[in-house]
Design an enzyme around this catalytic site. Sequence first.
Site, PDB file in Angstrom:
ATOM      1  N   GLY A  80     -50.527 -48.979  75.021  1.00 51.78           N
ATOM      2  CA  GLY A  80     -51.374 -48.594  76.244  1.00 51.78           C
ATOM      3  C   GLY A  80     -51.406 -46.844  75.671  1.00 51.78           C
ATOM      4  CD  GLU A 147     -37.698 -51.811  66.545  1.00 54.98           C
ATOM      5  OE1 GLU A 147     -37.308 -52.693  66.470  1.00 54.98           O
ATOM      6  OE2 GLU A 147     -37.475 -50.701  66.734  1.00 54.98           O
TER       7      GLU A 147
END
Lengths: 262, 262
Positions: A80, A147
Site C-alpha cells: 500500500g 521483499e
Amino acid sequence: MGPEGIHPDLRDVLRKSNIDLSVITGKQAGVEVMNGYWYKYPHAAITTDCVIFGYDKSGLSVLLIKRGIQPFEGCWAIPGGFMRLDESADECARRELQEETGLDTAFIEQFHTFTDIGRDPRERVITIAYFALVNKTEVRAGDDAAEAQWFPIGQLPNLAFDHAEILAAAHQSLKEKIHFEPIGFELLPEVFTMPELQNLYEAILGVKFDRRNFYRKMMNLGLLDAVDDGIVRNSPRIPINYRFNKEKYDEMKEKHKFRIEF
Amino acid sequence: MGPEGIHPDLRDVLRKSNIDLSVITGKQAGVEVMNGYWYKYPHAAITTDCVIFGYDKSGLSVLLIKRGIQPFEGCWAIPGGFMRLDESADECARRELQEETGLDTAFIEQFHTFTDIGRDPRERVITIAYFALVNKTEVRAGDDAAEAQWFPIGQLPNLAFDHAEILAAAHQSLKEKIHFEPIGFELLPEVFTMPELQNLYEAILGVKFDRRNFYRKMMNLGLLDAVDDGIVRNSPRIPINYRFNKEKYDEMKEKHKFRIEF
DNA sequence: CTTATTAGTGTTAATTCTACGCAAAGTTAG
DNA sequence: CTAACTTTGCGTAGAATTAACACTAATAAG
C-alpha cells in the site's frame, strides 16, 4: 476548510523576511508554503492498501511485502501507499498493484475504509482497502527492492498495523462476492480445466462439492466455452480446457440470474 | 509524511518575529503553527456522508438538507461533515446522524468511499459514505437551523457535489444487503404488522410478492414474535403485531441459513 | 496389470418455489 | 343494512432445484 488563504500573521512575517512570497500560492489542497502545505484544520493522511489474492493448486494465497522502514520494520504487511492528490483511490491502488506485481489490468475492488484512530503510530492515517485477484503465473517480482512473498491463507505471519484485520475482512468480502459474481475466474489463467475451477471454489469457500453436480451447475450457467485447442480428445483422461465467456455473464447479470452456491 | 517538524526557514522567521513559538507543537497530525497545521506533503480532506433512509406507507425516502453555504448553496445534499482527528469515521457518521435526526442508536453501515478528484470544487475531499436506516416516527427535526426534508426515493431533487451518485450507490447497496441481513426491520417501528413488513420489502426491492408465500416465508424464518398486546383478536380483521427476534437472527446468521429472497 | 483421473449422462428422493384456492370474521363504504 | 374489502391462516398441486450417488468410457501413471 478549503484553501484557507495564508494566515495574516504568517503572511506578515514572511513579507518582513526575505522569503520569496511567490511560492505561496492557493493550491487545490491547502496553501503551499516553503516546501510544505498549510491548513487551518488538521488533516489525516490517506493511504490505499491492496490485498492481492493469488491461487494455484496449493490453494489461495496473498502477496505480502516485508517492510524496510519504521514503524514495523521487518514486519510483513499488505502492499500500500499514500494517495497522491492527482489520483483517485482506484488509481492509487492500481498503481500499487502494478509496482508490486507488474500487472496493470487485474481485477481490483474497494471493500472497506479503515479509520481507527490509533491504527498508525506516526500520525492519523486512514486507509482505503482494496482486494485484487490476480493470476499468479502472470505476476513478476516487484520493481522495488522490497521483499515480497506469497503466503497461503491460513499460514499468515504476524502483520504490521491493523493489517491482520484488513486481510480477514478482504477474505470475508471475497467469500461473499464470489456467490454472485464470477470473480473466481480472475484468479485463473485464461484457459483452465474443470477440476482447477472446482478446486478454486473449494479453496475460497472452504467446502467440498460433488464433482458431477459442480460440473452440471457450471455448464448450465453457460459461462464456460470449451477451448478448441486441436488436441484429439478421444480420451476423457485429458481434461478439457475451458475459457470464461464474458458476454454471457454480462447478459446474465442484467437478468439477475447469476448465482454460484452449493 | 508524518509530523514533519517545522520547516527550518519558517522556524527561523518565527523566532526572529515576536510570534509565540509555544503554539508550535508536534501534534499527531502535522505541526500546529499559528492556528494552522503544516505538512510536508499535501493532504486531502476527509468527510463522511450519511444517506438516511426512512420508510412509511408512502414508501422509501431519504432525508436531505438544504445547503446554507457555498458551494452549491441552496442545493439539496446528503448530510455530512468533516471528520475530526479524534474520532473514527463511524463516530463521525453517527455524530452527523445524531445532529440531523436526534437519533443515537440507529443502524448505520459504511458502504463505499468516493475519491474522484474533482468531486469538491474547493479542494481535494474524499468522503466515506454510510447509509443509515431509521424509524421515521422517532426522528425529530435537526438541532441546527439547516432545512431538512424527506424525499421519496424516485422523486429526488438535484443534488450537490456527486451526491446523486452516492445516493444511487447507497440504494443499490441497501437492496443487495437486504437479502441476507434482516436490516429491513431497522426501518420499522419496534412493533409492526405483516402487511407493513411486506410493503417495506416491496418498496425497497421494487417487486411484488404473493401475500401468503411472504407470510409463510417470514414465519418459517422464525424471526418474528407475535406481540401479546392484550387485544382480543377473535377477528382476523385486526392485524397481528409482531416484533423482531434478534436472538434467533444471531443464531441463524452463524449457520449461514438466512436469506430473504423471492 | 492395476489404479487413478477426467468427462459425461442418469437417476432418484427430498426440498423449495410458485401460484393459486378457500374460510373465518370482522371493518368500512355506500 | 348490505356489499366489498381486509387480514389471518391453512391447503395444495405442479414445477423447479438440490443433493447424493451409480455407471461408463478411455487412458495415463506406476
